[in-house]
Each structure stands twice: as C-alpha cells, then as structure tokens.
Design a protein around this motif. Structure first.
Motif: not given
Ligand SMILES: Nc1ncnc2c1ncn2[C@@H]1O[C@H](COP(=O)(O)OP(=O)(O)OP(=O)(O)O)[C@@H](O)[C@H]1O
Ligand SMILES: [Mg+2]
Lengths: 291, 358
Positions: A12, A17, A35-41, A45, A81, A158, A189, B358
């Motif tokens: 992004y 990510a 962890a939060n922000g690891a890139g799972k979501t 996707r 999520q 999740e 988590h 997004s």
């Molecule tokens: N649409 C977006 N635009 C910009 N950055 C994004 C977007 N979606 C996710 N990110 C960034 O990509 C990284 C991974 O996000 P992601 O949502 O995949 O994490 P996650 O592991 O699912 O976290 P969580 O446990 O909080 O759900 C994060 O740093 C987030 O800020």
C-alpha cells in the motif's frame, strides 16, 4: 487440492503489508497468528481475490486463482475481519442473498441457510433484522454466510472475535467437524482457539511467514526459553516492567508464580517449562505494540 | 440471474429513502394536479362562472361550440360571440380573461379593444390545419409534469447512486469473494438499477396521466397545441402537433431522460468511494447543461439539448426542429439516452468487477 502462494507481495504505497510470501497449503486447518498489522488480513484478502497482489501469485493446483475466476470463488468461503451487512435485512434474508451470489438454487439456499443458522445458534433469530443483532450474533451470521456454498477453501479472519466462551466452543466444534478434506485458514489473537483446532500454525510478522508447522514443532523453536519462578507478590510490578511475562498466578503465601520468556534464567531458581503457543507469540511479538 | 436481479431490486426498493422519495414524488404530483384543477377559473360571459370542476365544465362547453378545424369564419364567430369589448370595467379587452377559448382567440386575433385585428388564420398558421377544442386540461397537466419530472430525476439519482458504492462500505468483501460477485451480480445491479428507474418513472407518469383523465376527461387529445390560451404561448412548442402527440413525446422523453440519468448515476456509483460523492457528482453532471452558456440558437445547443436534463425539461428540446409530420428533432433523445446507458452500464460493470476492497 493444493493452494500455494508464490512470492506473494502486496504494497500500500510505501507500506509492504505482505512481503514475498511463499507457502503451500493442502487439506487441514491452518491457524494464522501475528501481531496487529502483521499482514494477516491482507494475506487473506489476497487469498479471497478481493485484492490483487502487487506482485507474485496464488495458485490452486497450479492455476492462477484470478484466471480461475468464478471456478475458484465457487469453492471459496470468506469471513472478512470487518464486513458490512444490510441493516434492514433479516438474518435469513441476508443468507439467502449471499446464497444467490454463490449460485445456490432457491431450495438448496433455504435448506442450507436454515441449517447453518442452527449450527451457529441463530435459528431462533432468523427473522430478526441484522441491525438489532449484537456483535457476536453478527459475527456468527458472518461465519454462516462463509459456509453457505460448502466451500473447499474456507478463510476466516478472526472468526472468534466477539464470541462468548460458549459460542467459541460451538465454533471450534463446527470447524473441527467441517474441516475434513478441506483447507480452513483462520486468523486470531486468541491463541487458545488455534491451539485446539489448528493442525498447523502460520506465524506472520511484517508480512512474512516466520514460522510454519505443527504447534509442538514450532514451539520447540523456543525450547529452553520459557521459565517459571516464584517471586514475592509485592515485587511483581518491578518484574513485569523488565521481563517478558506470559502469565502470572498469585499463590496464597504472598508469592506469585511468573511465567517468563527469556533466553537466560530471569532469576535464580527459575525452572524451564514446556513452551506453548502463547509463549511463542510473546517471544516473537514482544514490544510490537510499543513500536 | 433472474433471482439476482430480483434481489437487487428488492434491495433498492427496501431502502427507506427510496420509499420516502417515491411517496413524496407521488404526493407532489397529486398536490400539484389537484391545486391546478382547483384554481381553474372560467366564465362563459353569459353569467355562468366558477372554479375547479365548474370552470372545467364551462371551458369544455365553450370549446365544444367551436371545435373542429380553425377557419376564418370561426374566428369571426368567436370574436363576435365570446370576445368581450373593453370599457365595461375600465380594463382593455385584451387583459380580460373569461375562458380558455376566449383567451386563445383574443391573444391571436383581436386588438387591444376586443375587435378583430385583421389577421387571418393563414397569416398565423400558414396552411397548417389547426384543430381546436378543449386543450387546457392536457396542457396544464403537461406543464405540471415537466416540473415533477425534473424533480423526479433527482430522486432517480438518489435511488441509483448507492447501487454500487453502497457496497463499498464493507459488503464488497463478501460480494466480490462470492462466485458471481464480479460477474453476474454486477450485471444484475445494472439491470435492476435500470428497471427500478423505469418502474418508478412509469408509476409517476401513470399517476399524473390518470389524474388528468379524472380531472379533465379525455377531450382535446386530438386537438392542436397551437390554439391554447395565452399563458401557454411562451415557451410553447412551435409545431402543429396534437395534445396526444405532445404527451406521447413527453412520456417518451421522461423515459429517455430516466435512462440517461440512470446511465450517468451508475457510472458515478461504481467509480466513487462513497454514496455522498456519487450523489453530488451525478447531480452536478446531470444539471451542468443548464449552466452552460450555450444560446438556444447556436448549433452546439442541438447537442446539449440531447442531454437528459432537457428530456425532462422537454419544451426546449421539442422546439428545436420538425423533421417531418409528427417526427421532431426530439426523437434523437432516444439514441442519446441509449448511448449514455450503454456507457454507464459497461463502465460501471467493469469498475465493479475490478474493484478492490480497502
Ligand atoms: N487499505 C490499506 N491502505 C494502507 N495500508 C493498509 C491497508 N490495509 C492494511 N494496511 C497496512 O498493512 C499492514 C497489514 O495490515 P493487516 O490488516 O493485513 O494486518 P493484520 O495482521 O490483519 O492486523 P490485525 O491483527 O490488526 O487485524 C498494516 O501495517 C496496515 O497498516
Ligand atoms: Mg486483520
């Protein structure tokens, strides 16, 4: 069947990510930890074709999932999520709508929707509008819609968020019964959820899978790094500030047993214990939140 | 596919906003039609006068006496019988209003004092044969419908704007990962959007025309629009078509206008991230032609006037040119609308099919 990600990358802007991720999944339940922000979501996707990778690809049995299109989505179920819903739809109405999108015919749609509503404990609420649902009820409806087409690949982001303990147990049983001969990927988590149902763990950090394997295999990587020690309760605060503590338990004699993750014994007399997934998680993600 | 279209239609019509706006549109139609009817006034110059139903009856009775093709003899007869002379109450005759036929004949054939102004039918209408009769009911209905249809096109925008971008707030995850999400669902949305727009337009048209029938009866449909009372002269359409033809054109243009505005709105609905932006952008593009500094006489106007807002505001478009018989330039609105809807459908489908969450 075999689902494989090859050099999968999603950026992004300047933020990466998912970073050159390679993994091959066959039948089984996979727990995605990170962890939060690891890139799972983001990874999920990409698996669900709601986002396109910046580079790299995902193949099902060697065929690019974007090329497979409808044929791929036909065997796919996805619980996002965060997902929107139509507030004025009833639970059943919503399922019937999604069922139509998934190409189920009327009769089958009704049958499967009612069965799933039962399985997620919503059969009594099937005619209620979604806007009157609690968070956990919406979540269960989300799980039900993902399973409508009896998907071979089920991806749940999740799924246990917001579920009370009783519902979490129900969910685990549902997935265990369902997962035979299928690929189920779930992120969470709540490490204990995964410990019970996941056969394999994928641990993600900074968009990469840093560990992949059976729970006991991957926890063996930190063998010798988990300790238990007994300290005076009055000094616990001091310890929590300086140590990576995964658990603490107060004893009656004014002492507290700490479970500590550390490469060296934290205090004299600490004993090594068998690491579990939660320890592993903390071992790798200590300090993530403060960053 | 049928199932998907049906579900999308239900989604559109189950929105509170849609229901509310449709109700307002119909209520407005009813109010406008009723108050127009109520406010009609006529006197036959022989002591009978009244408003509302009575006025319509008087107007019809007077019109019946002269109905048929307008001839110089009829003009003389009307001037002698129903055009008042000035002096009675200080007003010049030309400012006196008694009934629609009197007003129509005074406006064209009498001088300021109510005497014949020397013009012959052929001086005004060439060799057109002008069928006269009771046209007031249909003409005022047409005028009311113009206002309603313009207002209604904004309702259409409101209804169609969320078709695609309403999903962008989260349901897109589920839709786009489902089998038909990027394919048939997108098609179903386009079709349902067009159908919803057409259905509501048809309802509004039907309600307006039925109310007109109830208030004024069916007389005058075969009479020319050219021999109407004074108030309809300005902005009138300078071609010898009947009220029936006029209403057919207006209805066709209401439909083409709806199709055109649906095309524009679908396009923005798919391209914009949220409903508000889609709504504002669609309204802006739709209304833009009104703000363009293009004179009605310029060649460019012939193109501008084919944009959907002029289908609702149909008098300008109807006035452009007559091609032959009842075929007017306005017929080009049909291909214009088809081009817009084709562009809107194709573009919106492709954008939605390629959409990333997004
Ligand atoms: N649409 C977006 N635009 C910009 N950055 C994004 C977007 N979606 C996710 N990110 C960034 O990509 C990284 C991974 O996000 P992601 O949502 O995949 O994490 P996650 O592991 O699912 O976290 P969580 O446990 O909080 O759900 C994060 O740093 C987030 O800020
Ligand atoms: Mg996430």
């Amino acid at each position: 069947m075999e689902l494989s990600a090859v050099n999968l990358t999603k950026r992004y802007g300047s933020k990466t990510a998912v970073n050159r991720l390679n993994v091959t999944l066959t039948n089984g339940v996979y727990g995605l930890l990170g962890a939060n922000g690891a890139g799972k979501t983001t990874f999920m996707r990409l698996l669900c074709t709601v986002q396109r990778p910046t580079s790299g690809k995902i193949d099902l049995d060697g065929k690019n999932i974007w090329k497979l299109g409808e044929r791929y989505r036909d065997v796919l179920g996805y619980l996002p999520q965060h997902f929107g819903y139509y507030p004025d739809f009833t639970a059943l109405g919503f399922l019937l709508y999604v069922a139509a999108l998934k190409g189920l015919d009327d009769r089958k749609a009704k049958k499967v929707s009612n069965k799933l509503l039962e399985e997620v404990g919503l059969s009594g609420e099937s005619r209620r509008k979604i806007k009157t649902f609690s968070g956990g009820m919406k979540q269960r409806l989300g799980i039900a819609q993902a399973m409508l087409n009896d998907p071979y690949i089920l991806i749940l982001d999740e799924p246990t968020a917001g579920l009370d303990p009783k519902e979490r147990v129900r969910f685990r049983n549902l997935i265990s019964a369902y997962s035979k001969d299928r690929i189920v990927i779930l992120s969470t988590h709540i490490v204990s959820d995964i410990e019970f149902i996941a056969e394999k763990i994928m641990m993600m950090k900074d968009g990469e899978i840093i560990h992949f394997g059976r729970p006991h295999e991957i926890t063996s990587g930190i063998d010798g790094c988990v300790w238990e020690c007994s300290v005076p309760t009055s000094r616990v605060e001091q310890y929590t500030a300086s140590l990576n503590i995964s658990n603490l338990r107060n004893e009656e004699n004014g002492r507290t047993v700490l479970r500590v993750i550390a490469d060296q014994p934290p205090v004299a007399g600490a004993v090594k214990v068998q690491p579990n997934l939660e320890d592993l998680f903390l071992y790798y993600f200590k300090g993530e939140d403060e960053q | 596919m049928k199932k998907l279209i049906w579900l999308e239609l239900r989604k559109i019509f189950s929105k509170r906003l849609t229901q509310f706006a449709l109700a307002v549109g119909l209520l407005l139609s009813a109010l406008l039609a009723f108050s127009t009817w109520q406010n009609k006034y006529a006197s036959d110059g022989a002591g009978n006068e009244g408003t509302g139903r009575t006025a319509v009856e008087i107007d019809k009775a007077v019109a019946a006496r002269y109905s048929g093709i307008l001839t110089d003899e009829k003009v003389q007869q009307m001037i002698a019988e129903i055009v008042p002379e000035s002096g009675e109450n200080g007003l010049n005759a030309i400012y006196l209003y008694q009934n629609t036929i009197q007003s129509a004949v005074s406006a064209r054939f009498s001088d300021i004092n109510g005497n014949w102004n020397g013009l012959r039918v052929s001086d005004l209408f060439g060799d057109e044969s002008i069928k006269i009769g009771y046209v007031d009911g249909w003409l005022s209905t047409s005028r009311n419908m113009t206002s309603i249809l313009v207002a209604f096109s904004f309702f259409i925008i409101m209804m169609i704007a969320p078709v695609f971008c309403g999903e962008y707030s989260g349901v897109d995850n589920i839709i786009l990962s489902s089998k038909y999400g990027r394919t048939k669902c997108a098609e179903a949305k386009v079709i349902a959007g067009i159908m919803a727009a057409l259905i509501t337009t048809a309802i509004v048209l039907a309600v307006n025309l039925l109310m007109a029938l109830a208030f004024y009866g069916s007389e005058g449909l075969d009479c020319s629009i050219l021999f109407a009372q004074l108030t309809y002269i300005e902005g009138g359409i300078p071609f010898n078509i009947t009220c029936g033809t006029l209403l057919v054109y207006q209805s066709v243009l209401a439909v083409t206008g709806t199709i055109g505005v649906t095309g524009i709105t679908l396009l923005f609905s798919a391209a914009c991230k949220n409903q508000m932006i889609a709504l504002v952008a669609s309204v802006a593009v739709y209304a833009l032609p009104l703000l363009l500094p293009v004179a009605e006489t310029s060649a460019l106007f012939r193109l501008v006037v084919l944009l959907p807002i002029y289908h609702a505001q149909f008098v300008s478009l109807m006035s452009v040119a007559q091609m032959s018989g009842i075929l007017l330039y306005a017929i080009w609105a049909v291909p214009a609308a088809l081009i817009l809807i084709a562009a809107g459908s194709i573009f919106s489908r492709r954008v939605f099919a390629g959409h990333q969450v997004s």
